[in-house]
Design a protein around this motif. Structure first.
Motif, PDB file in Angstrom:
ATOM      1  N   ASP A   1      60.421  24.522  48.008  1.00  0.00           N
ATOM      2  CA  ASP A   1      60.652  23.687  49.195  1.00  0.00           C
ATOM      3  C   ASP A   1      59.362  23.463  49.959  1.00  0.00           C
ATOM      4  O   ASP A   1      59.113  22.358  50.461  1.00  0.00           O
ATOM      5  CB  ASP A   1      61.701  24.356  50.098  1.00  0.00           C
ATOM      6  CG  ASP A   1      63.080  24.368  49.461  1.00  0.00           C
ATOM      7  OD1 ASP A   1      63.348  23.496  48.612  1.00  0.00           O
ATOM      8  OD2 ASP A   1      63.879  25.273  49.791  1.00  0.00           O
ATOM      9  N   SER A   2      58.527  24.491  50.057  1.00  0.00           N
ATOM     10  CA  SER A   2      57.232  24.359  50.733  1.00  0.00           C
ATOM     11  C   SER A   2      56.332  25.523  50.342  1.00  0.00           C
ATOM     12  O   SER A   2      56.810  26.586  49.936  1.00  0.00           O
ATOM     13  CB  SER A   2      57.410  24.327  52.261  1.00  0.00           C
ATOM     14  OG  SER A   2      57.981  25.543  52.720  1.00  0.00           O
TER      15      SER A   2
ATOM     16  N   SER B   1      54.792  20.211  50.625  1.00  0.00           N
ATOM     17  CA  SER B   1      56.224  20.150  50.367  1.00  0.00           C
ATOM     18  C   SER B   1      56.523  19.883  48.903  1.00  0.00           C
ATOM     19  O   SER B   1      55.621  19.556  48.116  1.00  0.00           O
ATOM     20  CB  SER B   1      56.863  19.063  51.244  1.00  0.00           C
ATOM     21  OG  SER B   1      56.569  19.279  52.613  1.00  0.00           O
ATOM     22  N   ARG B   2      57.807  19.998  48.560  1.00  0.00           N
ATOM     23  CA  ARG B   2      58.262  19.750  47.198  1.00  0.00           C
ATOM     24  C   ARG B   2      57.865  18.346  46.753  1.00  0.00           C
ATOM     25  O   ARG B   2      58.043  17.367  47.481  1.00  0.00           O
ATOM     26  CB  ARG B   2      59.784  19.898  47.120  1.00  0.00           C
ATOM     27  CG  ARG B   2      60.359  19.694  45.724  1.00  0.00           C
ATOM     28  CD  ARG B   2      61.878  19.659  45.776  1.00  0.00           C
ATOM     29  NE  ARG B   2      62.426  20.909  46.255  1.00  0.00           N
ATOM     30  CZ  ARG B   2      62.750  21.941  45.492  1.00  0.00           C
ATOM     31  NH1 ARG B   2      62.556  21.861  44.176  1.00  0.00           N
ATOM     32  NH2 ARG B   2      63.255  23.039  46.023  1.00  0.00           N
TER      33      ARG B   2
ATOM     34  N   ASP C   1      54.780  17.375  46.141  1.00  0.00           N
ATOM     35  CA  ASP C   1      53.356  17.123  46.377  1.00  0.00           C
ATOM     36  C   ASP C   1      52.547  17.543  45.154  1.00  0.00           C
ATOM     37  O   ASP C   1      52.833  18.553  44.517  1.00  0.00           O
ATOM     38  CB  ASP C   1      52.860  17.900  47.599  1.00  0.00           C
ATOM     39  CG  ASP C   1      53.373  17.316  48.903  1.00  0.00           C
ATOM     40  OD1 ASP C   1      53.871  16.169  48.876  1.00  0.00           O
ATOM     41  OD2 ASP C   1      53.293  18.003  49.942  1.00  0.00           O
TER      42      ASP C   1
END
Length: 328
Positions: free
Chosen positions: A59-60, A83-84, A86
């Motif tokens: 998620d991050s 974040s997801r 990237d």
């Protein structure tokens, strides 16, 4: 007279030129800096290095803006999040022996403004190599997903197979069509699943390297990985031949029902053999399954005769089940 002296002189120069031998360049001629040696050593053990591309799957992830040494020294530091989805590139790698949590720190960058440090132990579970094959492996290697898929596949496939068997519908191994390809496809799935689990069990480091640097070329990898890739390619080719043979022998509705049952059997094969091989049960189970599949094909599905009128395959001489012609 001049030509008499020029010709011997020219020949002598050619002789001297031909006698010149240049020493071949050896590995000793390469000058490798200590930094490059460290990079090669890190690549050998961790399978990635600077300029390697990852994609965020968590998620991050939180990145440290300052140097990691400042965090270890209990100084005030700032952080930023990615974040997801990237995409990150490895900008630098640092080893801090004083860090008791993880000595390896990786500097990653999303863009020129988003760059920071993160412990390797915290980064790797939340990223995947930025290529389709590695992401496919990541998706099917997730533990929770495997448990859920195993339960769902076994339940749905078992129900489908039982329903088709009770209705006397066409089903591989039981009420099969006169074709060797469905049996070969089921066996190929089982073999590929055993190869997959064997590599993870016996040589996880080579599988990890393949995960970071995947290829579909079976001739550019070690033997055990080559056998696995060859089994995958064979599975794909057999699947194409299977669909073509089903299309020629069955009507559209019958073909859809048959393919559903075949997919259920293949799904059960994948789940059962990929999990049982991790506990060394898959090997004798594979031998028994191949013997069972071949026996059922010979006893139930093999057709040695062809109807002289319509060309349909027949197990025995006599009345053709398709056109009713008596073949004697």
């Amino acid at each position: 007279m001049q030509s008499k002296f020029l010709i011997p002189l020219f020949s002598f120069l050619i002789f001297l030129t031909s006698c010149y031998h240049q020493e071949p360049e050896t590995s000793d001629a390469w000058i490798v800096t200590e930094e490059q040696m460290d990079s090669i050593s890190f690549y050998t053990t961790h399978h990635y290095t600077q300029n390697y591309n990852f994609i965020v799957t968590a998620d991050s992830l939180w990145l440290l803006v300052q140097q990691p040494s400042e965090l270890i020294s209990d100084m005030m530091v700032d952080s930023l999040a990615v974040s997801r989805g990237d995409r990150l590139v490895v900008a630098d790698i640092m080893t801090l022996p004083a860090d008791t949590i993880d000595s390896v720190w990786v500097q990653v960058a999303r863009d020129q403004l988003t760059i920071g440090w993160i412990r390797e132990k915290a980064m790797l579970p939340g990223v995947a190599p930025d290529n389709p094959i590695s992401q496919f492996i990541t998706f099917f290697s997730d533990t929770h997903l495997l448990i859920f898929l195993a339960f769902l596949v076994v339940v749905v496939a078992a129900y489908t197979v039982r329903l088709l068997y009770r209705r006397r519908a066409r089903l591989v191994h039981f009420n099969d069509i006169p074709s060797i390809y469905p049996t070969m496809l089921a066996i190929a799935v089982a073999v590929a699943a055993v190869f997959y689990s064997t590599i993870q069990l016996a040589d996880p480091d080579s599988w990890r390297h393949y995960y970071y640097h995947p290829t579909l070329n079976p001739f550019s990898v070690p033997l055990h990985l080559s056998l696995f890739l060859l089994s995958v390619w064979a599975l794909l080719l057999i699947a194409i031949a299977t669909v073509d043979d089903i299309r020629r022998q069955l009507s559209l509705s019958e073909a859809i029902v048959y393919c559903s049952g075949l997919m259920g059997v293949c799904a059960i094969d994948y789940v059962v053999f990929s999990i049982s091989t991790l506990y060394f049960i898959g090997y004798p189970l594979l031998v028994a399954y191949i013997a069972f599949a071949v026996h059922r094909y010979v006893r139930v599905s093999r057709a040695d005769y062809i109807c002289g009128k319509c060309g349909a395959r027949m197990r025995h001489k006599g009345i053709c089940p398709q056109c009713g012609t008596n073949n004697v």
